[in-house]
Write a protein that holds these residues in place. Structure first.
Motif, PDB file in Angstrom:
ATOM      1  N   LEU A   1     -53.326  32.756  18.045  1.00  0.00           N
ATOM      2  CA  LEU A   1     -54.673  32.737  18.628  1.00  0.00           C
ATOM      3  C   LEU A   1     -55.049  31.318  19.043  1.00  0.00           C
ATOM      4  CD1 LEU A   1     -56.524  34.952  16.013  1.00  0.00           C
ATOM      5  CD2 LEU A   1     -55.621  35.678  18.184  1.00  0.00           C
ATOM      6  N   ARG A   2     -55.920  31.222  20.037  1.00  0.00           N
ATOM      7  CA  ARG A   2     -56.403  29.916  20.476  1.00  0.00           C
ATOM      8  C   ARG A   2     -57.915  29.907  20.318  1.00  0.00           C
ATOM      9  NH1 ARG A   2     -58.115  28.413  25.336  1.00  0.00           N
ATOM     10  NH2 ARG A   2     -57.326  30.299  26.323  1.00  0.00           N
ATOM     11  N   LEU A   3     -58.443  28.779  19.834  1.00  0.00           N
ATOM     12  CA  LEU A   3     -59.893  28.649  19.630  1.00  0.00           C
ATOM     13  C   LEU A   3     -60.577  28.309  20.950  1.00  0.00           C
ATOM     14  CD1 LEU A   3     -62.195  28.471  17.464  1.00  0.00           C
ATOM     15  CD2 LEU A   3     -61.722  26.043  17.381  1.00  0.00           C
ATOM     16  N   VAL A   4     -61.643  29.056  21.262  1.00  0.00           N
ATOM     17  CA  VAL A   4     -62.429  28.772  22.460  1.00  0.00           C
ATOM     18  C   VAL A   4     -63.646  27.970  22.007  1.00  0.00           C
ATOM     19  CG1 VAL A   4     -63.681  29.795  24.399  1.00  0.00           C
ATOM     20  CG2 VAL A   4     -61.650  30.925  23.498  1.00  0.00           C
ATOM     21  N   GLU A   5     -63.742  26.738  22.459  1.00  0.00           N
ATOM     22  CA  GLU A   5     -64.810  25.851  21.980  1.00  0.00           C
ATOM     23  C   GLU A   5     -66.197  26.320  22.437  1.00  0.00           C
ATOM     24  OE1 GLU A   5     -64.531  23.543  19.862  1.00  0.00           O
ATOM     25  OE2 GLU A   5     -62.370  23.196  19.796  1.00  0.00           O
TER      26      GLU A   5
ATOM     27  N   PHE B   1     -61.935  33.424  19.491  1.00  0.00           N
ATOM     28  CA  PHE B   1     -60.481  33.349  19.496  1.00  0.00           C
ATOM     29  C   PHE B   1     -59.905  34.263  20.567  1.00  0.00           C
ATOM     30  CE2 PHE B   1     -61.708  32.210  15.180  1.00  0.00           C
ATOM     31  CZ  PHE B   1     -60.984  31.040  14.996  1.00  0.00           C
ATOM     32  N   VAL B   2     -58.940  33.750  21.317  1.00  0.00           N
ATOM     33  CA  VAL B   2     -58.238  34.600  22.282  1.00  0.00           C
ATOM     34  C   VAL B   2     -56.747  34.558  21.965  1.00  0.00           C
ATOM     35  CG1 VAL B   2     -59.872  34.428  24.194  1.00  0.00           C
ATOM     36  CG2 VAL B   2     -58.130  32.683  23.932  1.00  0.00           C
ATOM     37  N   ARG B   3     -56.102  35.688  22.224  1.00  0.00           N
ATOM     38  CA  ARG B   3     -54.666  35.746  21.935  1.00  0.00           C
ATOM     39  C   ARG B   3     -53.878  35.051  23.031  1.00  0.00           C
ATOM     40  NH1 ARG B   3     -51.686  37.153  18.412  1.00  0.00           N
ATOM     41  NH2 ARG B   3     -53.253  38.306  17.259  1.00  0.00           N
ATOM     42  N   GLU B   4     -53.086  34.082  22.597  1.00  0.00           N
ATOM     43  CA  GLU B   4     -52.290  33.326  23.555  1.00  0.00           C
ATOM     44  C   GLU B   4     -50.833  33.776  23.518  1.00  0.00           C
ATOM     45  OE1 GLU B   4     -53.060  28.775  24.655  1.00  0.00           O
ATOM     46  OE2 GLU B   4     -52.020  29.091  22.772  1.00  0.00           O
TER      47      GLU B   4
END
Lengths: 121, 160
Positions: free
Chosen positions: A38-42, A51-54
């Motif tokens: 997952l990647r954190l969306v600031e 969080f979006v799945r990368e």
């Protein structure tokens, strides 16, 4: 470009001298990533969009310890375990038998290592 | 089921404000522990509260947690959990679970043991979020149920 994950065969270490009936410390390590993917969306508008799945998640899911034919331990892990973990646990060495540790990751891939328990003084 | 059994919106708001005010009053009066007790995870399990005067049962179920006081790297925090509990066929530690309620992934693993282990002991490395944290460890005894212990630490750089 996304980083390449590194995998390696697990390694198991037993004490150099083992006496019958002694409780020994067994150390096992493996080169394996542990990521949620997952990647954190600031600047997320709602908490649900933080969080979006990368990439697909990859982590060690179970670690099983076999002493002879008997399964003596099971460790259920998840992505909160560090990369390349070094696990240590105890075993009562009451017989000369192979000690096998099997790692299974969340994608079903298995890694195993076996070491013979021999009594030496 | 009739309509009267449900809260109306107005009643709910009234109750919520009274509850909120109640906990504020308690904390102002120095009774923060009382307000806190209803939500604290320690209360649901058996715990050793006074380590100076241990009973035989408490001594057996004392959970030792070894953690750094300040962890530099949150991606790799070493933790060692051990217990001096006997590992006999009918009385042993079945499992040890590590938790941190502040992290996105709360469960840090469940470790199952059998009497063949000889000792309930696990050493591992975990990922933690930055800041002050409290690690909880729940150990399950085959005879005496679940016991809990906790330890606080500070993580300099989050590793989640």
């Amino acid at each position: 470009m996304a980083e390449e994950y590194q995998f390696g065969q697990p390694k198991l270490r037993l004490p150099s001298t083992i006496q019958k009936g002694e409780v020994i410390e067994v150390k096992v390590k493996i080169k394996h990533p542990s990521r949620t993917g997952l990647r954190l969306v600031e600047d997320a508008k709602t908490p649900f969009e933080r969080f979006v799945r990368e990439r697909p998640a990859i982590y060690i899911k179970t670690v099983e310890v076999f002493y002879g034919a008997e399964r003596i331990s099971l460790f259920e892990l998840n992505s909160s375990t560090s990369d390349d973990p070094l696990l240590a646990f105890k075993v009562r060495a009451d017989r000369e038998a192979p000690l096998k540790v099997v790692f299974t990751n969340n994608q079903g891939k298995r890694f195993e290592v076996t070491e013979q328990v021999r009594f030496r003084t | 089921m009739s309509q009267e059994e449900y809260f109306t919106r107005r009643e709910f708001l009234k109750a919520a404000s009274v509850l909120g005010l109640g906990s504020t009053v308690l904390s102002v009066l120095g009774l923060a522990d009382l307000a806190f007790a209803s939500t604290h995870p320690l209360q649901y399990f058996k715990a050793v509260r006074d380590t100076k005067s241990l009973t035989a049962l408490e001594k057996e179920h004392l959970i030792n947690i070894r953690l750094p006081a300040i962890a530099e790297d949150g991606a790799n925090v070493p933790i060692v959990v051990s217990m001096g509990h006997p590992m006999e066929r009918d009385h042993y530690i079945k499992s040890i679970q590590i938790l941190n309620f502040r992290d996105p992934v709360v469960n840090k693993g469940i470790y199952y043991f059998t009497p063949a282990n000889g000792e309930a002991y696990i050493s591992t490395q975990i990922r933690m979020d930055g800041g002050d944290a409290e690690i909880f460890v729940i150990a399950e005894c085959s005879k005496h149920g679940k016991w809990i212990a906790s330890k606080k630490l500070k993580v300099s750089l989050g590793g989640c």
